[in-house]
Each structure stands twice: as structure tokens, then as C-alpha cells.
Design a protein around this motif. Structure first.
Motif, PDB file in Angstrom:
ATOM      1  N   MET A  13     -86.127  28.040  61.276  1.00  0.00           N
ATOM      2  CA  MET A  13     -87.115  27.236  60.952  1.00  0.00           C
ATOM      3  C   MET A  13     -87.126  27.376  59.495  1.00  0.00           C
ATOM      4  O   MET A  13     -87.476  26.397  58.817  1.00  0.00           O
ATOM      5  N   THR A  14     -87.071  28.760  58.864  1.00  0.00           N
ATOM      6  CA  THR A  14     -87.336  28.922  57.352  1.00  0.00           C
ATOM      7  C   THR A  14     -86.362  28.399  56.670  1.00  0.00           C
ATOM      8  O   THR A  14     -86.472  27.771  55.742  1.00  0.00           O
ATOM      9  N   VAL A  15     -84.938  28.577  57.174  1.00  0.00           N
ATOM     10  CA  VAL A  15     -84.045  27.905  56.430  1.00  0.00           C
ATOM     11  C   VAL A  15     -83.855  26.217  56.521  1.00  0.00           C
ATOM     12  O   VAL A  15     -83.705  25.890  55.429  1.00  0.00           O
ATOM     13  N   ALA A  16     -84.372  25.903  57.436  1.00  0.00           N
ATOM     14  CA  ALA A  16     -84.446  24.515  57.561  1.00  0.00           C
ATOM     15  C   ALA A  16     -85.337  23.843  56.673  1.00  0.00           C
ATOM     16  O   ALA A  16     -85.482  22.839  55.690  1.00  0.00           O
ATOM     17  N   PHE A  17     -86.696  24.595  56.625  1.00  0.00           N
ATOM     18  CA  PHE A  17     -87.767  24.164  55.913  1.00  0.00           C
ATOM     19  C   PHE A  17     -87.258  24.208  54.411  1.00  0.00           C
ATOM     20  O   PHE A  17     -87.646  23.358  53.500  1.00  0.00           O
ATOM     21  N   LEU A  18     -86.670  25.468  54.130  1.00  0.00           N
ATOM     22  CA  LEU A  18     -86.257  25.563  52.641  1.00  0.00           C
ATOM     23  C   LEU A  18     -85.180  24.529  52.255  1.00  0.00           C
ATOM     24  O   LEU A  18     -85.360  24.070  51.092  1.00  0.00           O
ATOM     25  N   ARG A  19     -84.357  24.220  53.034  1.00  0.00           N
ATOM     26  CA  ARG A  19     -83.356  23.055  52.650  1.00  0.00           C
ATOM     27  C   ARG A  19     -84.171  21.778  52.575  1.00  0.00           C
ATOM     28  O   ARG A  19     -83.796  20.949  51.688  1.00  0.00           O
ATOM     29  N   ARG A  20     -85.111  21.381  53.237  1.00  0.00           N
ATOM     30  CA  ARG A  20     -85.939  20.451  53.451  1.00  0.00           C
ATOM     31  C   ARG A  20     -86.577  20.115  51.938  1.00  0.00           C
ATOM     32  O   ARG A  20     -86.853  19.238  51.328  1.00  0.00           O
ATOM     33  N   LYS A  21     -87.248  21.350  51.650  1.00  0.00           N
ATOM     34  CA  LYS A  21     -88.042  21.557  50.388  1.00  0.00           C
ATOM     35  C   LYS A  21     -87.081  21.137  49.247  1.00  0.00           C
ATOM     36  O   LYS A  21     -87.555  20.538  48.031  1.00  0.00           O
ATOM     37  N   GLU A  22     -86.019  21.907  49.055  1.00  0.00           N
ATOM     38  CA  GLU A  22     -84.709  21.994  48.026  1.00  0.00           C
ATOM     39  C   GLU A  22     -84.602  20.281  48.012  1.00  0.00           C
ATOM     40  O   GLU A  22     -84.488  19.965  46.822  1.00  0.00           O
ATOM     41  N   ILE A  64     -88.362  11.721  38.646  1.00  0.00           N
ATOM     42  CA  ILE A  64     -89.015  12.026  37.353  1.00  0.00           C
ATOM     43  C   ILE A  64     -88.201  11.557  35.961  1.00  0.00           C
ATOM     44  O   ILE A  64     -88.431  11.175  35.078  1.00  0.00           O
ATOM     45  N   ALA A  65     -86.873  11.970  36.095  1.00  0.00           N
ATOM     46  CA  ALA A  65     -86.126  11.802  35.088  1.00  0.00           C
ATOM     47  C   ALA A  65     -85.842  10.112  35.142  1.00  0.00           C
ATOM     48  O   ALA A  65     -86.016   9.551  33.748  1.00  0.00           O
ATOM     49  N   GLU A  66     -85.813   9.501  35.902  1.00  0.00           N
ATOM     50  CA  GLU A  66     -85.919   7.780  36.138  1.00  0.00           C
ATOM     51  C   GLU A  66     -86.791   7.437  35.404  1.00  0.00           C
ATOM     52  O   GLU A  66     -87.198   6.525  34.489  1.00  0.00           O
ATOM     53  N   GLU A 124     -86.402  17.824  48.614  1.00  0.00           N
ATOM     54  CA  GLU A 124     -87.239  17.134  48.224  1.00  0.00           C
ATOM     55  C   GLU A 124     -87.700  17.213  46.854  1.00  0.00           C
ATOM     56  O   GLU A 124     -87.834  16.233  45.889  1.00  0.00           O
ATOM     57  N   TYR A 125     -87.182  18.618  46.212  1.00  0.00           N
ATOM     58  CA  TYR A 125     -87.463  18.774  44.880  1.00  0.00           C
ATOM     59  C   TYR A 125     -86.218  18.163  44.126  1.00  0.00           C
ATOM     60  O   TYR A 125     -86.593  17.687  43.101  1.00  0.00           O
ATOM     61  N   GLN A 126     -85.224  18.080  44.690  1.00  0.00           N
ATOM     62  CA  GLN A 126     -84.060  17.287  43.926  1.00  0.00           C
ATOM     63  C   GLN A 126     -84.527  15.927  43.570  1.00  0.00           C
ATOM     64  O   GLN A 126     -84.154  15.262  42.692  1.00  0.00           O
TER      65      GLN A 126
END
Length: 121
Positions: free
Chosen positions: A86-95, A105-107, A97-99
Motif C-alpha cells: 500500500m505504501t508503494v502504491a501510495f507513493l506512486r500515486r503521489k509521484e 504549473i509550467a503551463e 500527482e506531483y508530476q
């Protein structure tokens, strides 16, 4: 044909936070866990029941004093494995979202820059 289970559906983010809190302090009361998670006592109880039904935590009685029994919520080996997943999946989702947020923001910066150039001319 699979048999239906009585295991309640579980909010994965809440389950992960509960597993993390219980790993840190297995003797948390439901009320203390409820405060830590920022959810109602009923929702905490529902979450704990689901985690127990899935075999991710188990209850262990311990003697607090001669008059009362208290419980500890211990992560099972399956619970530790699921918490990691779950932690790995959560981290991937957040990464992701961050990207996506960085691209947005760049746009926006590019649009604002173009608008500022158009107004200054």
C-alpha cells in the motif's frame, strides 16, 4: 463460484494510516486511533474490523490491571506485507500527482508569461 464475504470495503488511504499507527503503537485504543486518524470512532471500528477480517491485524488481550482487559492490535506478517504494498502504491500515486501538478504549473507560467508580454506591448 466465489462466495461473498462479509468483509467491508475499506478506504485504502485510511487503512494504510491505521496500519502505520498500529505498527508504531499496537496498544492504541480505538478512541486514540480515531483521534490520530481524524475520523469518527465508528469509522475507526469499521476499519479495524475490516483489517482483522482481511487478516492484516490480530487482537491480543493484555492485562492492564486486575479489573480490566485491554487489547493490542498487532500487524500480522500479511499485514506488514500489505502495508508495504500500500505504501508503494501510495507513493506512486503521489509521484504521478506531483508530476502532473508540475506540468500544470509550467503551463500556467507559460500562459501568464505570454499574457504579461502581450499587455506590456
Amino acid at each position: 463460484m466465489p462466495t461473498p464475504t462479509n468483509t467491508p470495503a475499506l478506504d485504502e488511504a485510511l487503512a494504510l494510516r491505521a496500519l502505520e499507527a498500529l505498527e508504531q503503537d499496537p496498544r492504541l485504543s480505538q478512541r486514540a486511533l480515531s483521534r490520530e486518524l481524524g475520523v469518527s470512532l465508528g469509522k475507526t471500528n469499521y476499519c479495524l474490523r475490516a483489517l482483522i477480517d482481511k487478516g492484516l491485524i490480530k487482537l491480543q488481550n493484555f492485562q492492564q490491571n486486575p479489573q480490566k482487559l485491554k487489547y493490542a492490535y498487532l500487524l500480522t506478517p500479511e499485514g506488514i506485507e500489505e502495508k508495504t504494498r500500500m505504501t508503494v502504491a501510495f507513493l506512486r500515486r503521489k509521484e504521478a500527482e506531483y508530476q502532473a501538478l508540475q506540468a500544470e504549473i509550467a503551463e500556467l507560467r507559460e500562459r501568464v508569461g505570454k499574457n504579461a508580454e502581450g499587455q506590456s506591448q
